[in-house]
Design an enzyme around this catalytic site. Structure first.
Site, mmCIF file in Angstrom:
data_model
loop_
_atom_site.group_PDB
_atom_site.id
_atom_site.type_symbol
_atom_site.label_atom_id
_atom_site.label_comp_id
_atom_site.label_asym_id
_atom_site.label_seq_id
_atom_site.Cartn_x
_atom_site.Cartn_y
_atom_site.Cartn_z
ATOM 1 N N GLU A 500 -19.089 31.632 -3.594
ATOM 2 C CA GLU A 500 -19.609 31.621 -4.983
ATOM 3 C C GLU A 500 -20.855 32.494 -5.142
ATOM 4 O OE1 GLU A 500 -19.849 27.851 -6.937
ATOM 5 O OE2 GLU A 500 -17.791 27.337 -6.442
HETATM 6 C C1 LIG Z 1 -14.519 29.890 3.360
HETATM 7 C C2 LIG Z 1 -14.466 30.754 2.164
HETATM 8 C C3 LIG Z 1 -13.845 30.304 1.007
HETATM 9 C C4 LIG Z 1 -13.730 31.146 -0.092
HETATM 10 N N1 LIG Z 1 -12.995 30.736 -1.176
HETATM 11 C C5 LIG Z 1 -12.703 31.647 -2.143
HETATM 12 C C6 LIG Z 1 -11.778 31.319 -3.187
HETATM 13 O O1 LIG Z 1 -11.268 30.215 -3.260
HETATM 14 N N2 LIG Z 1 -11.496 32.273 -4.103
HETATM 15 C C7 LIG Z 1 -12.045 33.520 -4.058
HETATM 16 O O2 LIG Z 1 -11.734 34.342 -4.891
HETATM 17 N N3 LIG Z 1 -12.941 33.847 -3.092
HETATM 18 C C8 LIG Z 1 -13.268 32.955 -2.135
HETATM 19 N N4 LIG Z 1 -14.154 33.285 -1.134
HETATM 20 C C9 LIG Z 1 -14.760 34.602 -1.140
HETATM 21 C C10 LIG Z 1 -16.255 34.623 -1.331
HETATM 22 O O3 LIG Z 1 -16.566 34.440 -2.666
HETATM 23 C C11 LIG Z 1 -16.721 35.974 -0.756
HETATM 24 O O4 LIG Z 1 -16.699 35.822 0.647
HETATM 25 C C12 LIG Z 1 -18.065 36.377 -1.224
HETATM 26 O O5 LIG Z 1 -17.986 36.775 -2.554
HETATM 27 C C13 LIG Z 1 -18.672 37.510 -0.400
HETATM 28 O O6 LIG Z 1 -17.784 38.557 -0.172
HETATM 29 P P1 LIG Z 1 -17.600 39.145 1.309
HETATM 30 O O7 LIG Z 1 -17.373 37.992 2.212
HETATM 31 O O8 LIG Z 1 -16.584 40.184 1.253
HETATM 32 O O9 LIG Z 1 -19.026 39.745 1.679
HETATM 33 P P2 LIG Z 1 -19.593 41.185 1.290
HETATM 34 O O10 LIG Z 1 -19.398 41.433 -0.157
HETATM 35 O O11 LIG Z 1 -19.089 42.175 2.246
HETATM 36 O O12 LIG Z 1 -21.149 40.942 1.517
HETATM 37 C C14 LIG Z 1 -21.754 40.913 2.803
HETATM 38 C C15 LIG Z 1 -23.230 40.653 2.639
HETATM 39 O O13 LIG Z 1 -23.827 41.681 1.849
HETATM 40 C C16 LIG Z 1 -24.590 41.116 0.810
HETATM 41 N N5 LIG Z 1 -24.573 42.032 -0.330
HETATM 42 C C17 LIG Z 1 -23.513 42.570 -0.954
HETATM 43 N N6 LIG Z 1 -23.916 43.347 -1.962
HETATM 44 C C18 LIG Z 1 -25.264 43.295 -1.994
HETATM 45 C C19 LIG Z 1 -26.293 43.862 -2.803
HETATM 46 N N7 LIG Z 1 -26.015 44.654 -3.838
HETATM 47 N N8 LIG Z 1 -27.566 43.540 -2.535
HETATM 48 C C20 LIG Z 1 -27.878 42.750 -1.496
HETATM 49 N N9 LIG Z 1 -26.956 42.188 -0.706
HETATM 50 C C21 LIG Z 1 -25.681 42.450 -0.940
HETATM 51 C C22 LIG Z 1 -23.941 39.790 0.529
HETATM 52 O O14 LIG Z 1 -24.868 38.889 -0.056
HETATM 53 C C23 LIG Z 1 -23.532 39.352 1.930
HETATM 54 O O15 LIG Z 1 -24.621 38.729 2.545
HETATM 55 C C24 LIG Z 1 -14.302 32.436 -0.053
HETATM 56 C C25 LIG Z 1 -14.974 32.863 1.091
HETATM 57 C C26 LIG Z 1 -15.047 32.051 2.199
HETATM 58 C C27 LIG Z 1 -15.740 32.570 3.414
#
Ligand SMILES: Cc1cc2nc3c(=O)[nH]c(=O)nc-3n(C[C@H](O)[C@H](O)[C@H](O)COP(=O)(O)OP(=O)(O)OC[C@H]3O[C@@H](n4cnc5c(N)ncnc54)[C@H](O)[C@@H]3O)c2cc1C
Length: 815
Positions: A500
């Site tokens: 989220e």
């Molecule tokens: C267990 C689990 C359940 C989930 N359930 C759902 C679900 O039901 N439905 C769904 O749609 N999604 C779901 N998600 C997805 C979740 O919302 C994403 O994992 C999340 O949005 C982050 O995306 P990413 O993991 O690709 O990280 P990335 O986007 O690759 O980010 C990696 C890091 O970079 C940071 N970052 C990125 N951009 C910036 C910026 N501009 N400035 C500073 N920092 C930045 C982030 O904060 C993070 O720390 C789930 C994820 C997990 C792990």
């Protein structure tokens, strides 16, 4: 005499600005003062000229609006148009989603505390209370966190119970077969479930948070609601919501997933529909879902709907048995057992009726998601965060009394007290914020910025609490097995940090980035006017807003200085002897925050987006002001109980110190060092006032955690925490050991005195309690109670061990 005139003038100016005196009366008063000063003969002529000059500089533009518009407002409008980058559609949607509530008051710099205190306090309806005491307790008792982890799933009877008892229907209104519970009840339920098992809470949370039900309720057509909501309420449909994919994580708007408008076969007819292709991952409940909420970009290359080809993000409901849907595989998110996995669709055809809200909602998916996120994010993860802190308070407080080293309970060591205090103090503070924000939702708000604050603060603080709890437990928390009640929680904490809106992004970009535009009393209006500067009436409207904005900024600067010098005493605040000084301190820091937010926006404009670390510090200051407000609200809601004084003091000393730290960090890195130094003197004229809870206060909080469970302060802190009674369960055993050891304290003292005083010399390797009984130091009842207490202690100290063959992987087993 001259010095007195000047001093009075300076004080008068600051007081008038602090009281937000309207400009014209204030100028009139100043003019009279300057005339009186001139007539007194105490001031030389050149000084009078010097004083009249700024008066005229302010008065003339105020009195001559045409002049002002041409020379002040028009250039300011043009500058704003150039400085602020145009808002993208996605940004505008994010900014406009949800509502502004107490965050707006803090942003304004003069929070109306009477308003906060007059909001109704949270309460449960009889039916909600019965659900918490009945099915929720029952469900908690049905599962063991360790067994869930071993089987990587909830037991089938728990799944059946969840569906049958309507756990997936908490937010669905009664007319559709749901429970229609309040946000407060929803939050209480998730809190309790999460103190039993994170997997249990995650499973129940998702259908009640951002997902098909919430989207249908808000945007679905009546036919869609009538069809799906009863099925979701009964658990006949298991929902999930798929936004994230391999190329679209934090930047979800960058998804490549597509839905192309086309004609296709559907139930024997050719209908207008969507040909969908997508690849999603990390989707909670995905592997078992029957109904997939899907976000994708919509295209109309054949112009079947109109002129535009790119229609934006849309949301549809896809039954997972539709041909072309691939779903069922699982991720193992840090070994958590709740269902989570990828899914994909290859040329999946669905009619336009599957769009949530029908074809009118094509392209409106992003605002729909943002609106729903404001509500779900206010409840689910904050409840989980608070539950982690409560659970850690419970077990750490008890364990630190049961476990002894160096001949004393761990709780008597200051180092342990520090860790205990951070857990207990945070638990009370976090819970206050959880309660207030759920209450905002019940009052009809969709708090976009506050929900981001809660998500970030409560998951980060949960991570801190579990780290301290692990430290207090030492090896007991490391050795995995059914007796380890912390390790699985520790493992899954990063999940809550990531979902989220991952936390770094939330803190650095979303809270202040969104808040500045959304909650600022003038900025959004100014930006909107800058975007249509050429239109008739824009300049006149901007001129009015700008005047108000300038008054607001000057007022905040004056309040910052005045309240900084007077410790906030010059303002009327509510509160009692324990809370009044905290209202004052929050007033002082709110004024400083509002001033610095304005100056940062003025200095950096759109560049503030790239200066994430400055934005993050402003976000922190706002967040701590909100958490502090929530703690005061809770204390007053509960009738200012004496026993909560230490908890209130800890919560506020923590919030104020962290807010000051954030503002000091901002000023130390302010663009333009001299301006930073000047502002530091204005914001902290007498230095920083709050350094965090004292050692004494920490010791008081640690002591509260070691009290019996019916102690009112501890009871308020642990409220809603699942606490099994049976000593067969690790938490029950801990509870029993604590009770028995507490009850036999006097006997233990007798025994210790006899041993230390040389009255008793048990032979090496013999039981001192038996020796004390034989020597008449203890009577038989005392000896039996002490023996039982020591046995209970031993059960708590013990950790799991396994035969090597029990740990060998079976063929085909994942781990
Ligand atoms: C267990 C689990 C359940 C989930 N359930 C759902 C679900 O039901 N439905 C769904 O749609 N999604 C779901 N998600 C997805 C979740 O919302 C994403 O994992 C999340 O949005 C982050 O995306 P990413 O993991 O690709 O990280 P990335 O986007 O690759 O980010 C990696 C890091 O970079 C940071 N970052 C990125 N951009 C910036 C910026 N501009 N400035 C500073 N920092 C930045 C982030 O904060 C993070 O720390 C789930 C994820 C997990 C792990």
């Amino acid at each position: 005499m001259l010095l007195a005139w000047l001093l009075l003038l300076a004080v008068g100016l600051v007081v008038l600005a602090h009281l937000r005196t309207p400009a014209l009366p204030a100028l009139a008063l100043l003019a009279l003062y300057l005339i009186a000063m001139g007539l007194s003969g105490d001031a030389p002529g050149w000084l009078l000229v010097l004083l009249w000059l700024p008066w005229l500089t302010v008065a003339l533009p105020l009195l001559l609006p045409h002049l002002r518009r041409r020379h002040l407002s028009a250039p300011a409008l043009a500058w704003l148009g150039k400085t602020l980058p145009p808002l993208s559609g996605t940004e505008r949607n994010a900014i406009e989603a949800g509502s502004v509530w107490w965050d707006g008051e803090l942003f304004g710099g003069r929070p109306d505390w009477d308003k906060l205190l007059s909001y109704p306090k949270p309460s449960l309806a009889a039916e909600e209370q019965a659900f918490l005491e009945g099915p929720v307790e029952e469900l908690c008792a049905m599962v063991s966190d360790w067994e869930i982890g071993q089987r990587l799933d909830l037991p089938p009877e728990a799944w059946a119970f969840i569906k049958a008892q309507g756990f997936f229907a908490l937010i669905i209104p009664k007319e559709y077969g749901g429970k229609g519970f309040s946000a407060h009840a929803h939050s209480q339920i998730v809190t309790k479930l999460a103190t039993r098992s994170g997997d249990l809470a995650s499973t129940v949370m998702v259908p009640n948070s951002l997902g098909p039900a919430e989207l249908l309720l808000r945007y679905g057509s009546e036919a869609q609601r009538q069809h799906y909501l009863p099925r979701l309420a009964e658990g006949r449909e298991i929902p999930c919501f798929a936004l994230t994919g391999p190329y679209a994580g934090s930047d979800a708007g960058a998804m490549p997933d597509s839905g192309v408008i086309c004609r296709g076969p559907w139930q024997g007819e050719e209908v207008l529909g969507l040909r969908l292709n997508w690849e999603k991952r990390y989707i909670t409940l995905g592997p078992v879902a029957t109904l997939l909420g899907l976000a994708f970009k919509t295209y109309d290359p054949e112009h079947l709907l109109g002129d535009r080809e790119e229609l934006g993000i849309s949301l549809a409901l896809i039954p997972t048995d539709t041909p072309g849907v691939e779903i069922g595989r699982r991720h193992l998110p840090l070994d958590a057992a709740f269902m989570n996995g990828p899914n994909a669709g290859r040329d999946v055809f669905v009619p336009l009726d599957n769009l949530i809200g029908g074809r009118e909602m094509i392209g409106k998916g992003w605002p729909m998601l943002m609106e729903c996120l404001s509500v779900g994010r206010s409840i689910s993860l904050p409840a989980v965060g608070a539950s982690v802190a409560k659970g850690c308070s419970y077990v750490s407080g008890r364990y630190a009394r049961v476990r002894e080293q160096f001949g004393m309970p761990l709780a008597s060591f200051e180092g342990i007290q520090e860790a205990l205090a951070r857990i207990g103090g945070n638990a009370w503070l976090m819970d206050s914020a959880r309660l207030l924000t759920a209450q905002a939702v019940d009052l009809g708000e969709r708090p976009a910025v506050l929900s981001a604050i809660l998500k970030y603060q409560l998951t980060e603080r949960a991570r801190e609490c579990i780290a301290h709890a692990m430290d207090i437990h030492g090896g007991k928390a490391i050795a995995m097995g059914p007796n380890n009640y912390l390790a699985r929680l520790w493992q899954s904490t990063p999940i809550f940090i990531t979902v989220e809106g991952a936390n770094i992004l939330t803190r650095n970009l979303m809270i202040f980035g969104q808040g500045a535009v959304r909650c600022h009393p003038y900025l959004l209006r100014e930006m909107t006017l800058a975007g249509r500067a050429e239109q008739p009436g824009a300049l006149e409207e901007f001129d009015t807003v700008l005047l108000e904005h300038l008054g607001h900024a000057v007022g905040n600067a004056a309040s910052t200085l005045l309240l900084g010098l007077g410790g906030g005493r010059l303002d009327r605040t509510p509160g009692d002897a324990a809370s009044r000084r905290y209202f004052r301190a929050l007033n002082r820091l709110a004024a400083a925050f509002a001033l610095l937010a304005d100056l940062c926006l003025l200095r950096l404009g759109g560049d503030l987006k790239r200066r994430e670390r400055l934005s993050a510090r402003l976000a922190d200051a706002l967040s701590h002001l909100y958490l502090g407000s929530a703690a005061l609200k809770r204390y007053h809601d509960q009738g200012c109980p004496r026993e909560q004084h230490a908890l209130l003091a800890w919560a506020l000393e923590e919030s104020l110190a962290r807010a000051e730290e954030a503002l000091a960090g901002l000023l130390a890195n302010f663009p333009g060092r001299p301006l930073g130094l000047l502002l530091h003197a204005l914001v902290f004229p007498l230095g920083r006032r709050h350094r965090g809870p004292s050692d004494r206060l920490d010791a008081q909080i640690a002591e509260i955690l070691g009290r019996p469970e019916d102690d009112p302060a501890l009871a308020s802190l642990l409220d809603g925490c699942y606490r099994p009674q049976s000593p067969d369960q690790p938490l029950g055993a801990l509870r029993q050991a604590f009770k028995r050891l507490t009850a036999s304290q006097a006997s233990a003292r007798k025994l210790r005195t006899a041993l230390r005083g040389g009255q008793l010399h048990p032979a090496p390797g013999t039981d001192p309690i038996a020796a004390a009984l034989a020597a008449g130091v203890l009577d038989s009842a005392e000896a039996a109670a002490l023996q039982a207490a020591e046995e209970a202690r031993r059960r708590v100290i013990d950790v799991d061990d396994f035969a090597p063959e029990a740990l060998r992987l079976h063929e085909g087993q994942v781990r």
